[in-house]
Design an enzyme around this catalytic site. Structure first.
Site, PDB file in Angstrom:
ATOM      1  N   SER A 177       0.856  -1.200   0.000  1.00  0.00           N
ATOM      2  CA  SER A 177       0.000   0.000   0.000  1.00  0.00           C
ATOM      3  C   SER A 177       0.882   1.236   0.000  1.00  0.00           C
ATOM      4  O   SER A 177       1.928   1.261   0.664  1.00  0.00           O
ATOM      5  CB  SER A 177      -0.894   0.012   1.237  1.00  0.00           C
ATOM      6  OG  SER A 177      -1.528   1.275   1.323  1.00  0.00           O
ATOM      7  N   TYR A 200      -1.644  -0.917   9.975  1.00  0.00           N
ATOM      8  CA  TYR A 200      -1.835  -1.383   8.594  1.00  0.00           C
ATOM      9  C   TYR A 200      -0.564  -1.109   7.778  1.00  0.00           C
ATOM     10  O   TYR A 200      -0.044  -1.997   7.100  1.00  0.00           O
ATOM     11  CB  TYR A 200      -3.046  -0.667   8.003  1.00  0.00           C
ATOM     12  CG  TYR A 200      -3.288  -0.930   6.532  1.00  0.00           C
ATOM     13  CD1 TYR A 200      -3.751  -2.165   6.087  1.00  0.00           C
ATOM     14  CD2 TYR A 200      -3.058   0.068   5.580  1.00  0.00           C
ATOM     15  CE1 TYR A 200      -3.982  -2.390   4.737  1.00  0.00           C
ATOM     16  CE2 TYR A 200      -3.298  -0.147   4.236  1.00  0.00           C
ATOM     17  CZ  TYR A 200      -3.758  -1.384   3.817  1.00  0.00           C
ATOM     18  OH  TYR A 200      -3.979  -1.609   2.483  1.00  0.00           O
TER      19      TYR A 200
HETATM   20  N1  LIG Z   1      -8.606  -0.293  -1.540  1.00  0.00           N
HETATM   21  C1  LIG Z   1      -7.528   0.440  -1.308  1.00  0.00           C
HETATM   22  O1  LIG Z   1      -7.600   1.679  -1.236  1.00  0.00           O
HETATM   23  C2  LIG Z   1      -6.178  -0.226  -1.166  1.00  0.00           C
HETATM   24  C3  LIG Z   1      -5.047   0.604  -1.220  1.00  0.00           C
HETATM   25  C4  LIG Z   1      -3.793   0.013  -1.088  1.00  0.00           C
HETATM   26  C5  LIG Z   1      -3.674  -1.345  -0.927  1.00  0.00           C
HETATM   27  N2  LIG Z   1      -4.782  -2.131  -0.871  1.00  0.00           N
HETATM   28  C6  LIG Z   1      -4.595  -3.565  -0.703  1.00  0.00           C
HETATM   29  O2  LIG Z   1      -5.184  -4.229  -1.798  1.00  0.00           O
HETATM   30  C7  LIG Z   1      -5.607  -5.540  -1.394  1.00  0.00           C
HETATM   31  C8  LIG Z   1      -7.070  -5.745  -1.778  1.00  0.00           C
HETATM   32  O3  LIG Z   1      -7.828  -4.779  -1.088  1.00  0.00           O
HETATM   33  P1  LIG Z   1      -9.351  -4.405  -1.462  1.00  0.00           P
HETATM   34  O4  LIG Z   1      -9.467  -2.955  -1.262  1.00  0.00           O
HETATM   35  O5  LIG Z   1      -9.719  -5.029  -2.740  1.00  0.00           O
HETATM   36  O6  LIG Z   1     -10.097  -5.144  -0.230  1.00  0.00           O
HETATM   37  P2  LIG Z   1     -11.561  -5.830  -0.120  1.00  0.00           P
HETATM   38  O7  LIG Z   1     -12.493  -5.239  -1.109  1.00  0.00           O
HETATM   39  O8  LIG Z   1     -11.900  -5.764   1.339  1.00  0.00           O
HETATM   40  O9  LIG Z   1     -11.280  -7.349  -0.533  1.00  0.00           O
HETATM   41  C9  LIG Z   1     -10.405  -8.115   0.269  1.00  0.00           C
HETATM   42  C10 LIG Z   1     -10.332  -9.522  -0.262  1.00  0.00           C
HETATM   43  O10 LIG Z   1      -9.412 -10.253   0.559  1.00  0.00           O
HETATM   44  C11 LIG Z   1     -10.043 -11.449   0.988  1.00  0.00           C
HETATM   45  N3  LIG Z   1      -9.505 -11.861   2.291  1.00  0.00           N
HETATM   46  C12 LIG Z   1      -9.557 -11.190   3.470  1.00  0.00           C
HETATM   47  N4  LIG Z   1      -8.956 -11.920   4.443  1.00  0.00           N
HETATM   48  C13 LIG Z   1      -8.543 -13.077   3.844  1.00  0.00           C
HETATM   49  C14 LIG Z   1      -7.866 -14.224   4.322  1.00  0.00           C
HETATM   50  N5  LIG Z   1      -7.503 -14.342   5.604  1.00  0.00           N
HETATM   51  N6  LIG Z   1      -7.592 -15.220   3.434  1.00  0.00           N
HETATM   52  C15 LIG Z   1      -7.947 -15.116   2.135  1.00  0.00           C
HETATM   53  N7  LIG Z   1      -8.602 -14.046   1.625  1.00  0.00           N
HETATM   54  C16 LIG Z   1      -8.892 -13.046   2.492  1.00  0.00           C
HETATM   55  C17 LIG Z   1     -11.522 -11.143   1.022  1.00  0.00           C
HETATM   56  O11 LIG Z   1     -12.244 -12.350   0.864  1.00  0.00           O
HETATM   57  P3  LIG Z   1     -13.418 -12.814   1.872  1.00  0.00           P
HETATM   58  O12 LIG Z   1     -14.484 -11.741   1.832  1.00  0.00           O
HETATM   59  O13 LIG Z   1     -13.861 -14.095   1.314  1.00  0.00           O
HETATM   60  O14 LIG Z   1     -12.800 -12.923   3.217  1.00  0.00           O
HETATM   61  C18 LIG Z   1     -11.657 -10.259  -0.228  1.00  0.00           C
HETATM   62  O15 LIG Z   1     -11.767 -11.043  -1.377  1.00  0.00           O
HETATM   63  C19 LIG Z   1      -5.329  -5.628   0.112  1.00  0.00           C
HETATM   64  O16 LIG Z   1      -4.099  -6.266   0.335  1.00  0.00           O
HETATM   65  C20 LIG Z   1      -5.249  -4.168   0.521  1.00  0.00           C
HETATM   66  O17 LIG Z   1      -4.482  -3.995   1.690  1.00  0.00           O
HETATM   67  C21 LIG Z   1      -6.042  -1.587  -1.014  1.00  0.00           C
END
Ligand SMILES: NC(=O)c1ccc[n+]([C@@H]2O[C@H](COP(=O)([O-])OP(=O)(O)OC[C@H]3O[C@@H](n4cnc5c(N)ncnc54)[C@H](OP(=O)(O)O)[C@@H]3O)[C@@H](O)[C@H]2O)c1
Length: 244
Positions: free
Chosen positions: A140, A153
Site C-alpha cells: 500500500s 496497517y
Molecule cells: N482499496 C484500497 O484503497 C487499497 C489501497 C492500497 C492497498 N490495498 C490492498 O489491496 C488488497 C485488496 O484490497 P481491497 O481494497 O480489494 O479489499 P476488499 O475489497 O476488502 O477485498 C479483500 C479480499 O481479501 C479477501 N480476504 C480477506 N482476508 C482473507 C484471508 N484471511 N484469506 C484469504 N482471503 C482473504 C476477502 O475475501 P473474503 O471476503 O472471502 O474474506 C476479499 O476477497 C489488500 O491487500 C489491501 O491492503 C487496497
C-alpha cells in the site's frame, strides 16, 4: 493473450481489487484460482463471470493466515491445472484506528492476514511455483505516508515490502518477485466507514483528483504477471496517481 497457458493464484479474489485482477488475467488467457476466505457466493460469481466470458477459473477457499489451508490451496491448484506459474498475494485487511485505540485483536488480525498470510504463501511458492514464474505482493502507498490511524496497517505492508526484497534474492529458478503499492482505490476496504468529505479529501491528494478504480491496479498486475516484466524483480512499484 499475454498470459496463455499460465496458471495464476489470486488470493482474496472474491471482491475489490482481487476480483478485478482475476477477471483481467483470465481475459488474457490465464487459468485463474479465485481464492477467498469467507465470501463463497461472491467467489462463485467471479468464477461464473470469467467462465461466461470464455475464460477458465475455479474458486478455492483458504484463509491465508492458516498454514495448512495455504498448503491445501497450492495442492488443489496443482491438482486442478497441473502447475502454478504466478502468485498474486492480494488478500488483505485494514483496521483504521489511532495506535492508542487498537486492541490486541486489531494488531493480530492485520499482521496474521497481511504479513503471516504472505509468509505462508511464499513458503509454499518456494518449492511449488513453476520455474520462471512471477510473484506479486500487494502492499500500500500508505507505507510512504504519515496518515493518522494507519500505523498498524502500514507497518504490516512495510513488512510485505521487505519480505518482497529479500525473497526476490532467495527464491531463484528465474522467478521474479515484486510488490505493487496502490493508493486509495474504490473498494469495500477503502470506503467502509468513511464520510464523503474524507473520501473527497483523500481523492484530492493525488494528481488526478479521483480514487483509483480496481482496473487501474489490475492493469499493472497484468504487466507484472507477464513475461514482459521479467527483468523487474525485488522492486516496489507505486500505482497511486502521484499520491506519493
Ligand atoms: N482499496 C484500497 O484503497 C487499497 C489501497 C492500497 C492497498 N490495498 C490492498 O489491496 C488488497 C485488496 O484490497 P481491497 O481494497 O480489494 O479489499 P476488499 O475489497 O476488502 O477485498 C479483500 C479480499 O481479501 C479477501 N480476504 C480477506 N482476508 C482473507 C484471508 N484471511 N484469506 C484469504 N482471503 C482473504 C476477502 O475475501 P473474503 O471476503 O472471502 O474474506 C476479499 O476477497 C489488500 O491487500 C489491501 O491492503 C487496497
Amino acid at each position: 493473450m499475454k498470459l496463455a497457458e499460465k496458471v495464476i493464484i489470486v488470493t482474496g479474489a472474491s471482491k475489490g481489487i482481487g476480483k478485478e485482477i482475476a477477471s483481467l488475467l483470465a481475459s488474457n488467457g490465464a487459468k485463474v484460482i479465485v481464492n477467498y476466505a469467507n465470501s463463497t457466493a461472491e467467489a462463485d460469481d467471479v468464477v461464473a463471470s470469467i467462465v461466461k466470458n470464455g475464460g477458465t477459473a475455479t474458486a478455492i477457499k483458504a484463509d491465508v493466515s492458516q498454514r495448512e489451508q495455504v498448503t491445501q490451496l497450492f495442492n488443489k491448484a496443482i491438482e486442478t491445472y497441473g502447475k502454478v506459474d504466478v502468485l498474486v498475494n492480494n488478500a488483505g485487511v485494514m483496521i483504521s484506528k489511532k495506535i492508542k485505540d487498537n486492541t490486541q485483536d486489531d494488531f493480530n488480525k492485520q499482521f496474521d492476514v497481511n504479513v503471516k498470510g504472505i509468509f505462508n504463501t511464499l513458503q509454499e511458492a518456494d518449492s511449488k511455483l513453476a520455474d520462471n514464474g512471477n510473484i506479486i505482493n500487494i502492499s500500500s502507498s500508505t507505507v510512504k505516508l504519515m496518515f493518522p490511524t494507519y500505523a498498524l496497517y502500514s507497518a504490516s505492508k512495510a513488512a510485505v515490502e521487505q519480505m518482497t526484497r529479500v525473497f526476490s534474492k532467495e527464491i531463484g529458478r528465474g522467478i521474479s518477485v515484486n510488490a505493487l503499492a496502490p493508493g486509495a482505490t474504490e473498494t469495500e476496504l477503502f470506503l467502509k466507514g468513511k464520510s464523503q468529505e474524507t473520501i473527497d479529501k483523500l481523492s484530492a491528494m493525488n494528481a488526478f483528483n479521483r480514487l483509483a478504480k480496481p482496473i487501474d491496479i489490475a492493469k499493472v498486475v497484468l504487466f507484472l504477471a507477464s513475461d514482459d516484466s521479467k527483468w523487474i524483480s525485488g522492486q516496489v512499484i507505486g500505482a497511486n496517481g502521484a499520491l506519493v
